[in-house]
Design a protein around this motif. Structure first.
Motif, PDB file in Angstrom:
ATOM      1  N   ARG A 205      33.682 -14.073  -7.717  1.00 30.85           N
ATOM      2  CA  ARG A 205      33.698 -14.547  -9.112  1.00 30.85           C
ATOM      3  C   ARG A 205      33.850 -16.062  -9.182  1.00 30.85           C
ATOM      4  NH1 ARG A 205      36.860  -9.797  -9.756  1.00 30.85           N
ATOM      5  NH2 ARG A 205      38.786 -11.025  -9.561  1.00 30.85           N
ATOM      6  N   ARG A 206      34.735 -16.597  -8.341  1.00 29.53           N
ATOM      7  CA  ARG A 206      34.959 -18.052  -8.364  1.00 29.53           C
ATOM      8  C   ARG A 206      33.713 -18.811  -7.911  1.00 29.53           C
ATOM      9  NH1 ARG A 206      39.639 -21.129  -7.256  1.00 29.53           N
ATOM     10  NH2 ARG A 206      40.826 -19.361  -8.112  1.00 29.53           N
ATOM     11  N   LEU A 207      33.069 -18.325  -6.872  1.00 28.05           N
ATOM     12  CA  LEU A 207      31.869 -18.991  -6.381  1.00 28.05           C
ATOM     13  C   LEU A 207      30.732 -18.890  -7.396  1.00 28.05           C
ATOM     14  CD1 LEU A 207      30.237 -20.435  -4.220  1.00 28.05           C
ATOM     15  CD2 LEU A 207      29.860 -18.223  -3.100  1.00 28.05           C
ATOM     16  N   ALA A 208      30.602 -17.738  -8.049  1.00 33.04           N
ATOM     17  CA  ALA A 208      29.530 -17.552  -9.025  1.00 33.04           C
ATOM     18  C   ALA A 208      29.661 -18.515 -10.207  1.00 33.04           C
ATOM     19  CB  ALA A 208      29.515 -16.108  -9.523  1.00 33.04           C
ATOM     20  N   ARG A 209      30.888 -18.919 -10.530  1.00 34.53           N
ATOM     21  CA  ARG A 209      31.067 -19.889 -11.621  1.00 34.53           C
ATOM     22  C   ARG A 209      30.400 -21.219 -11.288  1.00 34.53           C
ATOM     23  NH1 ARG A 209      35.536 -22.216 -13.024  1.00 34.53           N
ATOM     24  NH2 ARG A 209      34.626 -22.674 -15.051  1.00 34.53           N
ATOM     25  N   ALA A 210      30.378 -21.562 -10.016  1.00 34.89           N
ATOM     26  CA  ALA A 210      29.765 -22.820  -9.605  1.00 34.89           C
ATOM     27  C   ALA A 210      28.282 -22.670  -9.313  1.00 34.89           C
ATOM     28  CB  ALA A 210      30.483 -23.374  -8.377  1.00 34.89           C
ATOM     29  N   LEU A 211      27.910 -21.568  -8.649  1.00 41.01           N
ATOM     30  CA  LEU A 211      26.530 -21.387  -8.204  1.00 41.01           C
ATOM     31  C   LEU A 211      25.628 -20.715  -9.226  1.00 41.01           C
ATOM     32  CD1 LEU A 211      26.654 -20.368  -4.438  1.00 41.01           C
ATOM     33  CD2 LEU A 211      25.615 -22.388  -5.444  1.00 41.01           C
ATOM     34  N   GLY A 212      26.220 -19.971 -10.164  1.00 41.44           N
ATOM     35  CA  GLY A 212      25.411 -19.285 -11.149  1.00 41.44           C
ATOM     36  C   GLY A 212      25.418 -17.782 -10.936  1.00 41.44           C
ATOM     37  N   PRO A 213      24.795 -17.023 -11.863  1.00 45.95           N
ATOM     38  CA  PRO A 213      24.810 -15.564 -11.795  1.00 45.95           C
ATOM     39  C   PRO A 213      24.054 -15.030 -10.581  1.00 45.95           C
ATOM     40  CG  PRO A 213      23.287 -16.328 -13.473  1.00 45.95           C
ATOM     41  CD  PRO A 213      24.028 -17.536 -13.009  1.00 45.95           C
ATOM     42  N   GLY A 214      24.328 -13.761 -10.279  1.00 44.41           N
ATOM     43  CA  GLY A 214      23.688 -13.140  -9.129  1.00 44.41           C
ATOM     44  C   GLY A 214      24.676 -12.995  -7.985  1.00 44.41           C
ATOM     45  N   ASP A 215      24.195 -12.480  -6.869  1.00 43.40           N
ATOM     46  CA  ASP A 215      25.038 -12.328  -5.681  1.00 43.40           C
ATOM     47  C   ASP A 215      25.196 -13.695  -5.019  1.00 43.40           C
ATOM     48  OD1 ASP A 215      26.298 -11.755  -3.311  1.00 43.40           O
ATOM     49  OD2 ASP A 215      25.090  -9.989  -2.866  1.00 43.40           O
TER      50      ASP A 215
END
Length: 274
Positions: A205-215
């Motif tokens: 969840r934390r990484l997706a906030r920076a990188l965007g939606p998806g895996d």
């Protein structure tokens, strides 16, 4: 009178000398391997062809977020170098809750100048996004001297100060963007008492906030995969990660001072956490 030694004595002398050298080399190697944990306690080292740089773990987390936000915006590495040099000058790459007047965060952005609320600006994802949004509006920022591009965004009292961090910014960018595989290495002592369970979902969840939606842990390219691996190793302590595997390499928290080691079974398609 010249003293002559028998062949047997000479052989013994040679053997003793070789053993002494071997023991010395072995001890030196062992000391080099344990020194980071003994002397530094915890930290991160970024090693690239551009050079080597050490950060504490909190600085590394900020650096990892900056690179991830830049990747989400599909920005060139030059933008990341400018962001690092700016944050190093403004805050030493630390997410500060205060600063000069009402400045806060890694970029020391000021709420009174329209950057956002104090709560927003101590969020490295938000602060990095605001910095890059302003940077891309600077005409020819990729070709400008670094301090001029940074000053167009920051409008600080002494814009020339950003230039002194360009070399370190290049080292960080090469490692955290994933251009140099396995460049980011973090270590810390094993937790005392009961070992917490790894929070892979929290990390995702934390990484997706920076990188965007998806895996967020998928690796459509090797560079993207190593960017994710660098983010993961910088956040390993926060989320209690015990192992990170990617691209024939793995990092194990219990042996974190060893850095990335060979792991032929790890995938090149996805960064695996446990």
């Amino acid at each position: 009178m010249r003293r002559r030694f028998s062949k047997g004595v000479i052989a013994i002398i040679v053997i003793v000398t070789v053993l002494a050298v071997a023991i010395t080399v072995g001890l030196f190697t062992l000391l080099r391997r344990v020194t980071p944990l003994v002397d530094l306690g915890e930290g991160c080292r970024i090693t690239t062809p551009e050079g080597s740089l050490e950060l504490d773990i909190e600085q590394a987390k900020v650096a990892a977020v900056i690179a991830a936000v830049a990747a989400r915006r599909k920005l060139p590495e030059r933008a990341v170098v400018i962001a690092y040099a700016t944050a190093m000058q403004e805050s030493k790459l630390e997410n500060l809750t205060g600063g000069d007047r009402d400045s806060v965060g890694a970029f020391q952005q000021r709420p009174s100048q329209g950057w956002g609320t104090p709560k927003q600006l101590v969020d490295p994802v938000y602060a990095s996004g605001k910095f890059f949004a302003a940077l891309v509006k600077v005409r020819n920022y990729r070709k400008l001297p670094l301090h001029e591009a940074a000053q167009e965004v920051q409008r600080s009292a002494d814009g020339s100060a950003y230039a002194q961090h360009e070399a370190d910014g290049k080292i960080l960018a090469a490692g955290f963007t994933g251009r140099v595989p396995g460049a980011v290495h973090c270590w810390y002592p094993a937790p005392t008492g009961k070992t917490p369970l790894p929070d892979e979902q929290g990390a995702a969840r934390r990484l997706a906030r920076a990188l965007g939606p998806g895996d967020a842990f998928e690796a459509p390219s090797r560079r993207r995969g190593w960017l994710v691996a660098a983010w993961s190793i910088a956040h390993a302590k926060t989320f209690g990660l015990s192992r990170i595997r990617y691209d024939g390499q793995s990092w194990v928290s219990a042996k974190s001072h060893d850095g990335w080691t060979a792991d032929p079974g790890s995938s090149a398609k996805k960064v695996e956490l446990s």
